[in-house]
Design an enzyme around this catalytic site. Structure first.
Site, PDB file in Angstrom:
ATOM      1  N   SER A 322      -4.229   1.462   7.740  1.00 54.42           N
ATOM      2  CA  SER A 322      -2.730   1.738   6.779  1.00 54.42           C
ATOM      3  C   SER A 322      -2.520   0.523   6.224  1.00 54.42           C
ATOM      4  O   SER A 322      -2.233  -0.384   7.134  1.00 54.42           O
ATOM      5  CB  SER A 322      -1.905   2.733   7.487  1.00 54.42           C
ATOM      6  OG  SER A 322      -0.712   2.549   6.734  1.00 54.42           O
ATOM      7  N   ASP A 323      -2.251   0.631   5.058  1.00 52.99           N
ATOM      8  CA  ASP A 323      -1.697  -0.847   4.353  1.00 52.99           C
ATOM      9  C   ASP A 323      -0.281  -0.911   5.059  1.00 52.99           C
ATOM     10  O   ASP A 323       0.567   0.400   5.343  1.00 52.99           O
ATOM     11  CB  ASP A 323      -1.283  -0.770   2.774  1.00 52.99           C
ATOM     12  CG  ASP A 323      -2.499  -1.077   2.095  1.00 52.99           C
ATOM     13  OD1 ASP A 323      -3.278  -1.953   2.845  1.00 52.99           O
ATOM     14  OD2 ASP A 323      -2.464  -0.748   1.173  1.00 52.99           O
ATOM     15  N   LYS A 324       0.457  -2.073   5.216  1.00 54.31           N
ATOM     16  CA  LYS A 324       1.822  -2.267   5.688  1.00 54.31           C
ATOM     17  C   LYS A 324       2.618  -2.080   4.621  1.00 54.31           C
ATOM     18  O   LYS A 324       3.529  -1.366   4.620  1.00 54.31           O
ATOM     19  CB  LYS A 324       1.855  -3.648   6.351  1.00 54.31           C
ATOM     20  CG  LYS A 324       3.355  -4.010   6.986  1.00 54.31           C
ATOM     21  CD  LYS A 324       3.446  -5.321   7.514  1.00 54.31           C
ATOM     22  CE  LYS A 324       3.368  -6.283   6.533  1.00 54.31           C
ATOM     23  NZ  LYS A 324       4.710  -6.450   5.651  1.00 54.31           N
ATOM     24  N   THR A 568      -6.426   3.153   3.201  1.00 52.21           N
ATOM     25  CA  THR A 568      -5.449   3.060   2.271  1.00 52.21           C
ATOM     26  C   THR A 568      -5.774   1.814   1.266  1.00 52.21           C
ATOM     27  O   THR A 568      -6.237   0.892   2.021  1.00 52.21           O
ATOM     28  CB  THR A 568      -4.064   3.207   2.709  1.00 52.21           C
ATOM     29  OG1 THR A 568      -3.635   1.986   3.361  1.00 52.21           O
ATOM     30  CG2 THR A 568      -3.989   4.607   3.504  1.00 52.21           C
TER      31      THR A 568
END
Length: 840
Positions: A322-324, A568
């Site tokens: 997941s992107d932050k 993502t």
């Protein structure tokens, strides 16, 4: 001077093009112009050939299964059996109406999804920039192309410095092509760098792509699940044909030559109807409708499925990268206390950073920097002569500024390591700057650095601005929920390790953050991946200092380690990783290029959207699995019983009309399986053909034993003659079959949640009432007394409990670690251990 176009001929100049299209580049087209040109040129879309409703309906009377039913009707017509002919024709019509309705439902669901995925464009209309559907673009529209955009129509570039476009899908060129004002850009190509304003010159089928592309109609590739289901369907058809051959051979042996044409036609009619009643002809339609309606349900969770077959992969995801920013965090940056460099102050530092920003882009960093100005009106004293937007490669913005005294200078802001390199800091100054960056990072701050240059002179470092992007309020609970579903969430960010670790710890994701630049010191695009990287990636809680090419390598290695990976992304350079991932997920606000490469497109920010999407995909998978279990079990229960009973008792346990009615009554609840309630399996799911075949075969054989038991009781206890035995067995297969659906629809006990959806429940109740009325009132079948009907129902309810116990036992044996084994054997083990302890 004219420039050559794609065909090699001279291309008109910008002025000639604007004159020909009768458009003012400062105001664009007005609504009347747009409507007139839409009427003339049509929508900006390739023509799509759609079947008429009539032809779609008539198609259900053509094919192997309809031919079987039509042959049975023809045989009934030849022998003059008008009752059977009427019922068989009704079955044929009903199946056609059912299939047409299912296709219509799936088509509506898919059309809704296509509408949600419509390409957008920024167009200048009536002097205002608007975001519009790309379908509404017309020749003469003024559009703006940004980094990551899919070029929505053929156009001529008319304003801006340069733009780099990937048109490999159209021309086969492997590298992006740099273009400037006066050159053409083609529909379907992707903007890799820069931005420019263009005027639309061709739309729809008149574009370069539209003239050369062959439109391929179809649903795309078939998933692993669908392939397995087709194998099961073929297996059942072969099984049915083998049993039919045995049945026909036994009947011919019984007749021993004492038969005429009418007898043979009647036998062929019954065999054909038996095949129609038992072979899972509706399986592909039921599965496609279940997936299409499930995809429509996913849209309520703000997740749009771009390819239906990706639902299976989504249900099996066990690692989510997941992107932050914007997914785990709020993407609402606020400016912290500035760290100006010697020779400047905080006010000047923020002003210079604001001059290297552009509010119109709505970039979160730009907006946060500009919001840090105490008096935003100070920007009016400066004129932005030229602006180079941020791109993932350079990691900075740059602007050429003219102040009130006509003095020209350049400002830039971006990643600290990039700006420090531009300003050529070294020694103690470099150590001091890096220490400041690390100090901010340790407290969870992102940082950008700012530099200024006079004219074409060298860059002078101005200082560092800290930006705080706090975690989303729901991120921590969502990650905990993901762990409960057996999904490991790994953070992926371009920020440094300290920031990533701080956010990761706040979200209880762990502290093992691996810097991608150290994991992949070589060129990953050339396959230079260290041997020890695989283990580190598997054990990592997240990755920092990640470039787009690192994302691709991370996905590839996790897949090689046996994981089903979700990734993502939002940028144009994320497209390869999104394409490689089992489930590529374009987050809210992603570029068109990222959306085109993704299997799942989010329309709302946050990780909770993805986790809810995984949960819904698992529910869809459970509905499809329960249907397959039921369909295999029922095919075995009907075919094996009818064939063996015919051989042993020397008469057909069901008439042709009963078989037709059985098929009709079976089709009604099948339509509603797509709406059924389902549990979310606690672990990622995958298609396990062996287990499904074992469970369904055992349940099917139990059904055979159940039917033989009732046939024996009807013959020896109730002393029914053959016609009334046939009615009893008809009611048994209708009631027992649908009660079996209640058993197969859940892995737990049938009387526990999730309870059946009301549509499914009332569909089954309606068919049971219809069957009971047929048998009690003698509609199309010999009538049975209410006492016998009550006995059949009590018998089936008792067998339903037996089937459920056997099902639970099978799941316990085939699913390692299920609690029933522990609860069953734990008391015995404890007792043995206790006696042994006492003996000692």
């Amino acid at each position: 001077m004219p420039t050559p176009n794609a065909a090699g001929s001279a291309s008109p100049t910008v002025g000639e093009t604007l004159t020909k299209l009768a458009v003012d580049p400062k105001t664009g087209l007005n609504p009347a112009d747009i409507q007139e040109r839409l009427n003339k040129y049509g929508p900006n879309a390739l023509a799509e050939k759609k079947k008429s409703s009539l032809s779609a309906f008539l198609a259900y009377f053509w094919g192997p299964i309809p031919w079987m039913i039509e042959a049975a009707a023809l045989m009934a017509f030849i022998v003059g059996d008008w009752g059977d002919f009427t019922i068989i024709a009704s079955l044929l019509l009903f199946n056609a109406l059912l299939g047409f309705w299912e296709e219509h439902e799936a088509s509506n669901a898919l059309d809704a999804l296509k509408g949600s995925l419509a390409l957008k464009a920024r167009a200048l209309r009536g002097g205002k920039w608007e975001q519009v559907d790309a379908r509404t673009l017309v020749p003469g529209d003024i559009i703006r192309l940004y980094l990551g955009d899919v070029v929505p129509a053929d156009c001529k570039l008319i304003q801006g410095d340069y733009i780099s476009i990937d048109q490999s899908a159209l021309t086969g060129e492997s590298l992006p092509v740099s273009k400037k004002s006066g050159e053409d850009a083609y529909s379907g190509s992707i903007v890799k760098q820069g931005e420019m304003i263009a005027v639309v010159t061709a739309t729809g089928g008149n574009t370069f792509f539209g003239r050369t592309a062959k439109l391929v109609a179809g649903a795309g590739s078939v998933s692993h699940f669908q392939r397995a289901v087709m194998k099961i369907g073929n297996f059942l058809i072969i099984l049915a044909l083998v049993l039919v051959v045995i049945l026909v051979a036994s009947r011919l042996f019984d007749l021993r030559g004492h038969y005429d044409r009418a007898v043979l036609l009647r036998l062929a009619e019954i065999v054909l109807i038996l095949l129609v009643a038992s072979v899972p002809v509706a399986m592909p339609a039921v599965l496609s409708v279940t997936m299409a309606l499930g995809a429509r349900m996913l849209t309520r969770s703000k997740a749009i499925v771009s390819r239906l077959e990706s639902i299976e992969e989504l249900a099996g995801v066990d690692v989510l990268c997941s992107d932050k920013t914007g997914t785990l965090t709020q993407n609402k940056l606020t400016l912290g206390d500035a760290e100006p460099w010697s020779g400047t102050d905080a006010k000047t530092l923020i002003l210079m950073a604001s001059l290297a920003s552009r509010a119109a882009d709505n970039d979160p960093i730009d907006l946060a920097v500009i919001a840090g100005l105490k008096d935003p009106s100070v920007l009016k004293s400066y004129q932005q002569e030229k602006y180079v937007p941020f791109d993932p490669v350079d990691k900075r913005t740059e602007a050429t500024i003219k102040d009130a005294s006509e003095k020209v200078f350049r400002v830039t802001k971006g990643a600290p390591q990039v700006i420090l390199g531009l300003a050529k800091l070294s020694g103690a100054d470099l150590d001091k700057a890096q220490k400041a960056v690390n100090g901010f990072a340790a407290r969870g701050y992102r940082t950008i650095a700012v530099a200024v240059a006079q004219g074409d002179g060298p860059w002078a470092f101005l200082g560092i601005l800290p930006l705080l992007d706090p975690p989303r309020p729901d991120s921590k609970s969502t990650i905990a929920r993901a762990r409960e579903y057996g999904v490991q969430v790994k953070m992926v960010t371009g920020d440094n390790v300290a920031i990533a670790r701080q956010i990761s710890l706040e979200l209880d994701m762990g502290a093992n953050i691996q810097p991608a630049t150290e994991l992949f010191p070589g060129d990953v695009t050339k396959g230079q991946i260290p041997l020890d990287a695989a283990e580190k990636i598997d054990q990592a809680d997240g990755f920092a200092q990640v470039f787009p090419e690192h994302k691709y390598a991370i996905v590839k290695i996790l897949q090689e380690n046996g994981h089903i990976v979700g990734m993502t992304g939002d940028g144009v350079n994320d497209a390869p990783a999104l394409k490689q991932a089992d489930v590529g997920i374009a987050v809210s606000g992603a570029t068109e290029a990222a959306r085109a490469a993704a299997a799942l497109i989010l329309t709302a920010p946050g990780l909770s959207v993805i986790i809810e999407g995984i949960a819904e995909a698992r529910r869809i998978f459970e509905r499809m699995t329960s249907y397959v279990l039921y369909r295999i079990a029922m095919t075995i229960a009907i075919m094996v019983f009818v064939v063996l009973a015919s051989i042993y008792y020397h008469f057909f346990p069901l008439t042709a009309i009963m078989l037709i009615a059985l098929a009709l009554l079976d089709d009604v609840p099948i339509m509603t399986i797509a709406f059924d309630n389902a549990n979310v399996p606690p672990q990622p799911v995958k298609w396990e053909l062996d287990r499904v075949l074992v469970i369904s075969s055992v349940l099917g054989l139990l059904g055979v034993i159940q039917s033989f038991g009732l046939l024996y009781l009807g013959d020896t206890v109730h002393h029914l003659d053959h016609p009334h035995l046939q009615t009893m067995m008809f009611l048994q297969l209708v009631a027992g079959g649908h009660l079996m659906l209640f058993v197969t629809r859940t892995r737990g006990a049938f009387f526990k949640p999730p309870y059946p959806n009301l549509k499914l429940f009332f569909a089954i109740v309606a068919t049971q009432i219809a069957a009971v009325l047929m048998c009690s009132q003698g509609w199309l079948v010999p009538s049975l007394p209410w006492g016998i009907i009550g006995f059949v129902w009590a018998y089936n309810l008792a067998w339903m409990v037996v089937q459920d116990v056997v099902k639970l036992g099978l799941y316990g044996i085939l699913d390692p670690g299920r609690s029933w084994k522990k609860s069953l054997f734990q008391p015995l083990r404890a007792s043995v251990a206790g006696r042994a302890e006492a003996a000692r």
